[in-house]
Design an enzyme around this catalytic site. Sequence first.
Site, PDB file in Angstrom:
ATOM      1  N   PHE A  27      18.628 -14.323  -0.187  1.00  0.00           N
ATOM      2  CA  PHE A  27      18.739 -12.872  -0.335  1.00  0.00           C
ATOM      3  C   PHE A  27      19.992 -12.521  -1.115  1.00  0.00           C
ATOM      4  CE2 PHE A  27      16.066 -12.848   3.523  1.00  0.00           C
ATOM      5  CZ  PHE A  27      15.151 -11.866   3.194  1.00  0.00           C
ATOM      6  N   ASP A  28      19.846 -11.628  -2.096  1.00  0.00           N
ATOM      7  CA  ASP A  28      21.026 -10.975  -2.659  1.00  0.00           C
ATOM      8  C   ASP A  28      21.529  -9.982  -1.618  1.00  0.00           C
ATOM      9  OD1 ASP A  28      22.876 -10.078  -4.721  1.00  0.00           O
ATOM     10  OD2 ASP A  28      21.652  -8.261  -4.743  1.00  0.00           O
ATOM     11  N   LYS A  29      22.840  -9.751  -1.579  1.00  0.00           N
ATOM     12  CA  LYS A  29      23.382  -8.867  -0.534  1.00  0.00           C
ATOM     13  C   LYS A  29      23.234  -7.390  -0.895  1.00  0.00           C
ATOM     14  CE  LYS A  29      27.863  -8.131  -0.079  1.00  0.00           C
ATOM     15  NZ  LYS A  29      28.014  -6.650  -0.102  1.00  0.00           N
TER      16      LYS A  29
END
Length: 807
Positions: free
Chosen positions: A463-465
């Site tokens: 996941f990108d934050k």
Amino acid sequence: SINVTNKITYVEHDTAVISAQNICDILNAEHFGAQIKLDAKESMEAPLISSVQSILSFKDSSLSETENQALSDFLSAYSSTQIKSFVVDVSAKKLRILHDPLTITPEEICVSLRSKFSINIFVEEDGAVNLEWQLPEIKEEEDIEEETAKYPRPTVILSGIFWLLSLLSLIGGKWDYLKYLSIVALVFGLPPIARKAYSTLCRCQFDTNVLMFSAAVGAVALQEFTEAGAVAFLFSLSEWLEARATARARNALSAIVQLRPDKANLIHPSTRDIIVVPASAVPIGALVRVKTGDKIPCDGVVVQGTSTVNESSLTGESRPVLKAPMDEVSGGTVNSGMVDLLVRTTCTTENSAVSRLIRLVEEAQANRSETEKIVDTFARYYTPVVIFVALCMVTIPWAFGPEIGRLWTNNGLVLLVVACPCALIISTPVTYVAGLAAAAQKGVLIKGGTHLETLGMVKKIAFDKTGTLTCGEFALLHLETIENEMKRLEILEMLALVEERAHHPLAQAIVAGIKNEGIELSTTSDRIENTTNIAGEGVTASVDGFTVYVGNERLFTRLGMSDALPADIKSKSDRWASEGDTVGFMGIEGFGIVAAYSVADSVRPESARVVESLCKLHVEVTMLTGDNADAARTIGRQLGLEDEHIRSQLLPEEKLEIVEAMKQEELNYPRQHYFKACKRNNGKVMFCGDGVNDGPALTIAHVGIAMGAGAALAMETSDVTLLDSNLEKLIYAMKLGKRVIQKIRENIVFSFLVKGIVVGFTLAGSVHLWVAIATDVGAMILVTLNGMTLLPYRKRTSELVNNQEQV
């Protein structure tokens, strides 16, 4: 590409070279019976564009040379879709403007000039007043939902009646003559099959019609009239049953296509009257009135009115959303409130959210998965082989006597029917179509069966934050300046100028925070130039001749500026980072770091639940971010992630390398146990992001997920889009993928099992021709219905088009 379930061929062609009608004629020359369902050239309507000349007068005011230049710069800043050109006549004190009256009116220009330059300017001549509009004709959209016949064709019914009567001949004795009624059944049922078989043979190919026609003719040759009648009737009936069984999947996707708005209430720029035009003719920047119950024609911004909008057509959530002035609205959604909305369009219909949805759904249907290709390849070789074996069975045994020849000829005809791969071929595409339609109705756009299947095999997710696990809505919390030769006001002005041209949510938060201090930003564009984004680090630009840098600690460490950071500022920035804030700095060449700031983002309400659910599904979750380690750990711990699954201070290329490494880990898993290794290597890697920088990682992952509220590039490069950016839909999509894989396996195994059983009884001489075809038709219907169970039953597909009736 060809969609077997929908019986539709998608052709991308240059309309200047070959038209849709030409393509249709070529196909019909080969006896394909093609019809044009949609001609893109005819459906495209150019946006309504008109240019008029209006004259503005400022007779009571005089302009200096400097003011004249400032006025020209101000007008030049307008979009070319609004103001095409202008001429400032200083001597006559007039301003002649060539503009599009639909996107901007002379009075609006006057208001802007009065507030900016404090001059008394008014409209002398409005070019739109006497304009004769050439409005395109509104074409009534045809209802493309397929109306499947409730009953079979009359010829099929008659064929069935005569065949059933012929079965009385099995009683024997005086009833034996009734077997000839099967010839009448053949007369009614066989001609359509014969025509299709002839067309296929003309192309030097074999299909189901050839097999069935051969079986019927062979049965007549053996004087097995009842068997021949069974082939004609049951196969004709199977076509109707197949159409009935798959209509729900086809109509589910057709309902999505019908979401496109067909008309718009355009506001006349001068009279303010409503002009009804095709939605595709509405230009960018025009004002449209959306009445209660009407669809919003294009994406835009509300400028007047407060009402609820039903967005279920895009998000799958039926709860209306309140929209007020300055809120964004999407084309294809419905004004479900009691107040009309006045909307300023920000894009054309073709580029609006609903059009992108329709376009991607159509592309998804055209994309064929590896499983489909494998099944089709198998059927391509399987059918000729079985035909050859059947041909041997109906010819060679006659050399051993009439009785043996007759027995094996009957078995060969049964084998011809068994060779029909209908159930096998239709089992996979109908499952994909049902799965894609079910996902689209829930607001999950999946670009093809391949990605739908891959979702069910995901074992690792990165996941990108920012904007994915967090809301992506930053707020400026701290802003400390280091005043040397420059004062705070100068520093903040330069910081705002640089960040105003950036597109990251963090930059927008900084600009908003500076405006809250009461600092008015300069509107002149000549103060800043050479704006350059530095991937993973920040941005640089030249402001008033000074080279300015704004970005994270990595940028200033590389520039060698961080060593000179004052101890008190360093202490504060470390504390901000430990609290989970995103920390950044501003530096000016020759002055060093002159400001430090921190912004904060909040975790999505559903993120922690989603991570927990993924862990329960034995999916490994990793968070990737370009943020500092302290801020990343703070967010990660709120999500329940261990430190080893939190990767911080990453450049876009480093995210790409991590995703690639995760893929290699799956490939290099040690094969101590064959079955465990096979199961492990089915694991796929997913990347979920929302920004422009996420594009490479979205592309390299086995399946890329983009948030619907993110960058357009992310949605274009991804394989799946969550239209309402709700991460819980990710869990739904993965479970749907698992169900799709399970259904495909069930259908394929069942198809082979039925074929194997019938072939076994055939070789034993225990199967009649009518039993074989009934088994084949039954298997096809069962696998179709099994795939259709993926569609939700509680919500009718027509509700997607008539959302306003639900509210």
